[in-house]
Scaffold this motif. Structure first.
Motif, PDB file in Angstrom:
ATOM      1  N   SER A 171       0.820  -1.217   0.000  1.00 58.87           N
ATOM      2  CA  SER A 171       0.000   0.000   0.000  1.00 58.87           C
ATOM      3  C   SER A 171       0.850   1.262   0.000  1.00 58.87           C
ATOM      4  CB  SER A 171      -0.949   0.011   1.200  1.00 58.87           C
ATOM      5  OG  SER A 171      -1.946  -0.967   1.023  1.00 58.87           O
ATOM      6  N   ALA A 172       1.925   1.279   0.782  1.00 56.43           N
ATOM      7  CA  ALA A 172       2.780   2.465   0.846  1.00 56.43           C
ATOM      8  C   ALA A 172       3.448   2.731  -0.502  1.00 56.43           C
ATOM      9  CB  ALA A 172       3.834   2.296   1.930  1.00 56.43           C
ATOM     10  N   ASP A 173       3.878   1.681  -1.213  1.00 56.13           N
ATOM     11  CA  ASP A 173       4.490   1.849  -2.528  1.00 56.13           C
ATOM     12  C   ASP A 173       3.456   2.315  -3.553  1.00 56.13           C
ATOM     13  OD1 ASP A 173       6.945   1.067  -1.493  1.00 56.13           O
ATOM     14  OD2 ASP A 173       6.673  -1.035  -2.081  1.00 56.13           O
ATOM     15  N   TRP A 174       2.253   1.776  -3.458  1.00 57.81           N
ATOM     16  CA  TRP A 174       1.177   2.207  -4.351  1.00 57.81           C
ATOM     17  C   TRP A 174       0.921   3.699  -4.162  1.00 57.81           C
ATOM     18  CZ3 TRP A 174      -1.939   0.004  -8.133  1.00 57.81           C
ATOM     19  CH2 TRP A 174      -3.062   0.744  -8.499  1.00 57.81           C
ATOM     20  N   GLU A 175       0.743   4.102  -2.915  1.00 58.60           N
ATOM     21  CA  GLU A 175       0.447   5.510  -2.605  1.00 58.60           C
ATOM     22  C   GLU A 175       1.567   6.437  -3.083  1.00 58.60           C
ATOM     23  OE1 GLU A 175      -2.354   6.821  -1.412  1.00 58.60           O
ATOM     24  OE2 GLU A 175      -3.333   4.890  -1.122  1.00 58.60           O
ATOM     25  N   ALA A 176       2.806   5.980  -2.996  1.00 59.02           N
ATOM     26  CA  ALA A 176       3.944   6.810  -3.393  1.00 59.02           C
ATOM     27  C   ALA A 176       4.063   6.942  -4.911  1.00 59.02           C
ATOM     28  CB  ALA A 176       5.235   6.220  -2.827  1.00 59.02           C
ATOM     29  N   ASN A 177       3.425   6.035  -5.660  1.00 59.31           N
ATOM     30  CA  ASN A 177       3.582   6.014  -7.114  1.00 59.31           C
ATOM     31  C   ASN A 177       2.313   6.326  -7.894  1.00 59.31           C
ATOM     32  OD1 ASN A 177       6.446   4.983  -7.889  1.00 59.31           O
ATOM     33  ND2 ASN A 177       5.843   3.869  -6.049  1.00 59.31           N
ATOM     34  N   HIS A 178       1.227   6.630  -7.190  1.00 66.03           N
ATOM     35  CA  HIS A 178      -0.040   6.947  -7.848  1.00 66.03           C
ATOM     36  C   HIS A 178      -0.648   8.176  -7.181  1.00 66.03           C
ATOM     37  CE1 HIS A 178      -0.109   3.235 -10.176  1.00 66.03           C
ATOM     38  NE2 HIS A 178       0.426   2.670  -9.105  1.00 66.03           N
ATOM     39  N   ARG A 179      -1.386   8.933  -7.979  1.00 63.15           N
ATOM     40  CA  ARG A 179      -2.013  10.157  -7.458  1.00 63.15           C
ATOM     41  C   ARG A 179      -3.467   9.864  -7.081  1.00 63.15           C
ATOM     42  NH1 ARG A 179      -3.601  15.135 -10.857  1.00 63.15           N
ATOM     43  NH2 ARG A 179      -3.247  13.562 -12.442  1.00 63.15           N
ATOM     44  N   ALA A 180      -3.770   9.974  -5.812  1.00 66.29           N
ATOM     45  CA  ALA A 180      -5.130   9.716  -5.326  1.00 66.29           C
ATOM     46  C   ALA A 180      -6.085  10.782  -5.857  1.00 66.29           C
ATOM     47  CB  ALA A 180      -5.157   9.708  -3.804  1.00 66.29           C
ATOM     48  N   ASP A 181      -7.299  10.352  -6.181  1.00 63.86           N
ATOM     49  CA  ASP A 181      -8.358  11.272  -6.592  1.00 63.86           C
ATOM     50  C   ASP A 181      -9.331  11.377  -5.430  1.00 63.86           C
ATOM     51  OD1 ASP A 181     -10.420  12.704  -7.674  1.00 63.86           O
ATOM     52  OD2 ASP A 181     -10.539  11.542  -9.520  1.00 63.86           O
ATOM     53  N   ASN A 182      -9.260  12.466  -4.707  1.00 58.37           N
ATOM     54  CA  ASN A 182     -10.066  12.637  -3.497  1.00 58.37           C
ATOM     55  C   ASN A 182     -11.522  12.955  -3.775  1.00 58.37           C
ATOM     56  OD1 ASN A 182      -7.871  12.078  -1.809  1.00 58.37           O
ATOM     57  ND2 ASN A 182      -7.122  14.161  -2.097  1.00 58.37           N
ATOM     58  N   TYR A 183     -11.914  13.004  -5.046  1.00 58.79           N
ATOM     59  CA  TYR A 183     -13.319  13.197  -5.397  1.00 58.79           C
ATOM     60  C   TYR A 183     -14.129  11.966  -4.988  1.00 58.79           C
ATOM     61  CZ  TYR A 183     -17.410  14.103  -8.349  1.00 58.79           C
ATOM     62  OH  TYR A 183     -18.678  14.317  -8.807  1.00 58.79           O
ATOM     63  N   PRO A 206     -11.864   7.738  -0.180  1.00 58.06           N
ATOM     64  CA  PRO A 206     -10.414   7.672   0.014  1.00 58.06           C
ATOM     65  C   PRO A 206      -9.862   6.277  -0.295  1.00 58.06           C
ATOM     66  CG  PRO A 206     -11.455   8.791   1.843  1.00 58.06           C
ATOM     67  CD  PRO A 206     -12.560   8.223   0.997  1.00 58.06           C
ATOM     68  N   GLY A 207      -8.775   6.253  -1.063  1.00 60.27           N
ATOM     69  CA  GLY A 207      -8.102   5.000  -1.372  1.00 60.27           C
ATOM     70  C   GLY A 207      -8.732   4.170  -2.465  1.00 60.27           C
ATOM     71  N   SER A 208      -9.740   4.719  -3.166  1.00 60.02           N
ATOM     72  CA  SER A 208     -10.429   3.883  -4.159  1.00 60.02           C
ATOM     73  C   SER A 208     -10.168   4.274  -5.604  1.00 60.02           C
ATOM     74  CB  SER A 208     -11.941   3.914  -3.905  1.00 60.02           C
ATOM     75  OG  SER A 208     -12.456   5.208  -4.183  1.00 60.02           O
ATOM     76  N   ALA A 209      -9.664   5.468  -5.881  1.00 65.83           N
ATOM     77  CA  ALA A 209      -9.464   5.922  -7.259  1.00 65.83           C
ATOM     78  C   ALA A 209      -8.141   6.682  -7.379  1.00 65.83           C
ATOM     79  CB  ALA A 209     -10.623   6.808  -7.697  1.00 65.83           C
ATOM     80  N   TYR A 210      -7.419   6.378  -8.455  1.00 62.22           N
ATOM     81  CA  TYR A 210      -6.083   6.954  -8.617  1.00 62.22           C
ATOM     82  C   TYR A 210      -5.805   7.318 -10.071  1.00 62.22           C
ATOM     83  CZ  TYR A 210      -5.116   5.262  -3.946  1.00 62.22           C
ATOM     84  OH  TYR A 210      -5.157   5.061  -2.596  1.00 62.22           O
ATOM     85  N   ASP A 211      -4.919   8.261 -10.219  1.00 61.65           N
ATOM     86  CA  ASP A 211      -4.381   8.687 -11.511  1.00 61.65           C
ATOM     87  C   ASP A 211      -5.444   9.230 -12.464  1.00 61.65           C
ATOM     88  OD1 ASP A 211      -2.006   7.878 -10.429  1.00 61.65           O
ATOM     89  OD2 ASP A 211      -1.818   6.068 -11.629  1.00 61.65           O
ATOM     90  N   PRO A 212      -6.026  10.393 -12.139  1.00 58.95           N
ATOM     91  CA  PRO A 212      -6.976  11.029 -13.054  1.00 58.95           C
ATOM     92  C   PRO A 212      -6.337  11.197 -14.434  1.00 58.95           C
ATOM     93  CG  PRO A 212      -6.904  12.208 -10.964  1.00 58.95           C
ATOM     94  CD  PRO A 212      -5.793  11.204 -10.945  1.00 58.95           C
TER      95      PRO A 212
END
Length: 94
Positions: free
Chosen positions: A9-21, A24-30
């Motif tokens: 999870s920490a590596d995922w978070e560091a390499n993808h941009r969360a979409d806070n729309y 939390p934690g369900s959508a990444y990389d707009p």
């Protein structure tokens, strides 16, 4: 280090941009190349699910016009380097 399927999870978070729309934690990389979703930019990775400390499930949106071969390529790139594509292996034997 894995940054896609199977990533910590920490590596995922560091390499993808969360979409806070979204949740939390369900959508990444707009990605503006994807069709809008209710007027909002759609994300490359959605429905991201963690089991324990690893990301083990998600849906990946592809741009319109992506053909089957491209989709297979993009999905294989998501896998760890030592993963084997059993479908391709089976098809090669037929």
């Amino acid at each position: 280090m894995l940054t896609k399927y199977g990533a910590l999870s920490a590596d995922w978070e560091a390499n993808h941009r969360a979409d806070n729309y979204y949740s939390p934690g369900s959508a990444y990389d707009p990605d503006p190349a994807l069709p809008l979703n209710g007027g909002h930019v759609r994300d490359k990775y959605v429905s991201v699910f963690r089991f324990g400390v690893r990301v083990l499930l998600y849906d990946m949106n592809l741009t319109p016009g992506t053909n089957e071969q491209e989709a297979l390529f993009f999905s294989n790139v998501e896998l760890p380097p030592d993963a084997k594509d059993r479908l391709a292996t089976r098809a090669a034997r037929l």
